[in-house]
Design a protein around this motif. Structure first.
Motif, short mmCIF file in Angstrom:
data_model
loop_
_atom_site.label_atom_id
_atom_site.label_comp_id
_atom_site.label_asym_id
_atom_site.label_seq_id
_atom_site.Cartn_x
_atom_site.Cartn_y
_atom_site.Cartn_z
N CYS A 16 0.82 -1.20 0.00
CA CYS A 16 0.00 0.00 0.00
C CYS A 16 0.86 1.26 0.00
O CYS A 16 2.07 1.18 0.20
CB CYS A 16 -0.94 0.02 1.21
N TRP A 17 0.19 2.38 -0.23
CA TRP A 17 0.82 3.68 -0.09
C TRP A 17 0.06 4.46 0.98
O TRP A 17 -1.17 4.42 1.02
CB TRP A 17 0.77 4.46 -1.41
N ILE A 18 0.78 5.16 1.82
CA ILE A 18 0.15 5.93 2.89
C ILE A 18 0.62 7.38 2.79
O ILE A 18 1.82 7.65 2.74
CB ILE A 18 0.48 5.36 4.27
N LEU A 56 -5.76 11.80 -6.74
CA LEU A 56 -4.72 12.01 -7.74
C LEU A 56 -3.89 10.76 -7.94
O LEU A 56 -3.69 10.29 -9.07
CB LEU A 56 -3.80 13.16 -7.29
N LEU A 57 -3.39 10.20 -6.85
CA LEU A 57 -2.55 9.01 -6.95
C LEU A 57 -3.33 7.80 -7.44
O LEU A 57 -2.81 6.95 -8.16
CB LEU A 57 -1.90 8.72 -5.59
N GLN A 58 -4.60 7.70 -7.04
CA GLN A 58 -5.41 6.55 -7.42
C GLN A 58 -5.65 6.52 -8.92
O GLN A 58 -5.76 5.45 -9.53
CB GLN A 58 -6.74 6.59 -6.68
N PRO A 65 -4.25 2.82 -10.27
CA PRO A 65 -5.58 2.33 -9.88
C PRO A 65 -5.57 1.02 -9.10
O PRO A 65 -6.53 0.72 -8.39
CB PRO A 65 -6.30 2.17 -11.22
N ASP A 66 -4.50 0.24 -9.23
CA ASP A 66 -4.46 -1.07 -8.56
C ASP A 66 -3.78 -1.02 -7.20
O ASP A 66 -3.67 -2.04 -6.53
CB ASP A 66 -3.73 -2.08 -9.46
N VAL A 67 -3.34 0.17 -6.79
CA VAL A 67 -2.64 0.31 -5.52
C VAL A 67 -3.61 0.72 -4.42
O VAL A 67 -4.47 1.57 -4.63
CB VAL A 67 -1.50 1.36 -5.64
N ILE A 109 -6.41 12.25 14.76
CA ILE A 109 -6.03 11.57 13.53
C ILE A 109 -7.30 11.32 12.73
O ILE A 109 -8.26 10.72 13.25
CB ILE A 109 -5.31 10.24 13.79
N ILE A 110 -7.32 11.76 11.49
CA ILE A 110 -8.46 11.55 10.60
C ILE A 110 -7.98 10.74 9.40
O ILE A 110 -7.04 11.13 8.71
CB ILE A 110 -9.05 12.89 10.13
N GLU A 111 -8.61 9.60 9.18
CA GLU A 111 -8.22 8.73 8.07
C GLU A 111 -9.07 9.02 6.84
O GLU A 111 -10.30 9.18 6.94
CB GLU A 111 -8.36 7.26 8.46
N ILE A 112 -8.43 9.08 5.70
CA ILE A 112 -9.11 9.24 4.42
C ILE A 112 -8.81 7.99 3.59
O ILE A 112 -7.64 7.67 3.33
CB ILE A 112 -8.63 10.49 3.65
N THR A 113 -9.84 7.27 3.18
CA THR A 113 -9.67 6.04 2.42
C THR A 113 -9.99 6.27 0.94
O THR A 113 -10.44 7.35 0.53
CB THR A 113 -10.59 4.94 2.95
N LYS A 114 -9.76 5.23 0.16
CA LYS A 114 -10.09 5.29 -1.27
C LYS A 114 -11.57 5.58 -1.48
O LYS A 114 -11.95 6.34 -2.37
CB LYS A 114 -9.71 3.95 -1.92
#
Length: 210
Positions: free
Chosen positions: A138-140, A164-166, A170-172, A186-191
């Motif tokens: 994954c990328w964080i 942008l990165l997605q 697209p497969d990451v 801490i606020i998480e942002i998902t795909k």
């Protein structure tokens, strides 16, 4: 490291609380990114709190040295930044997240620049995520803020980064975290969170992250 501090003359007449907070925020960005990128085994530093404090002080002084003009209330500002960082690394949630991310890291990118096209405004703006950690699975993305904005623009900023990165990869599996230092959050942002972000993009520099 691509961070460029704004070298303004922080004179007594110019210095107000908003300016101080912005200045501290810049210093904290540089120090955190230096610490996380340069210290390969940051977890081991915690075995000696005094040594860890010395490391933070070292990177803080490097950040302050980038300002060529005299800094009014320099010692006060440096102490405030040091206290803020030490308090952050006392937060178990942050330590667990950052240690896990660094343990899995294959590459770490700091202040990578890309370009975002706003189709509605027909405008292009530069984007620069604070930290991108790339592992085999994954990328964080990490974005650090001294204080959280009340209008959700920080979250929207992260959604834009993920989107942008997605589009390029697209497969990451890509996720992002907004780290707020005061008060800690801490606020998480998902795909999934970023899927509704509709801006198209041009990311000539981001494409080199492979």
């Amino acid at each position: 490291m691509g961070l460029i501090l704004k070298q303004k003359n922080l004179s007594k007449t110019q210095l107000n609380q908003e300016t101080i907070n912005r200045f501290i925020g810049e210093i904290l960005h540089f120090t955190l990114e230096s610490l996380l990128v340069c210290e390969k085994d940051i977890k081991s530093l915690f075995h000696d709190k005094e040594f860890f404090t010395q490391k933070i002080s070292f990177y803080l002084k490097k950040a302050l040295a980038l300002y060529q003009e005299p800094i009014f209330r320099k010692e006060e500002i440096e102490e405030k930044a040091r206290e803020t960082l030490l308090k952050l690394f006392e937060e178990s949630e942050f330590k667990k997240l950052i240690f896990k991310s660094l343990r899995q890291a294959k590459n770490i990118y700091s202040e990578v620049e890309g370009f975002l096209l706003d189709e509605e405004k027909k405008d292009i703006k530069m984007v620069r995520p604070d930290l991108i950690i790339k592992s085999s699975s994954c990328w964080i993305i990490f974005e650090f803020k001294l204080h959280q904005a009340s209008d959700f623009r920080d979250e929207d900023q992260l959604k834009g980064y993920v989107s942008l990165l997605q589009k390029i990869y697209p497969d990451v599996n890509i996720s992002a975290y907004l780290i707020v230092l005061e008060p800690f959050n801490i606020i998480e942002i998902t795909k999934k969170d970023a899927s509704s972000y509709t801006n198209s993009c041009q990311l000539s520099l981001f494409e080199n992250l492979n």
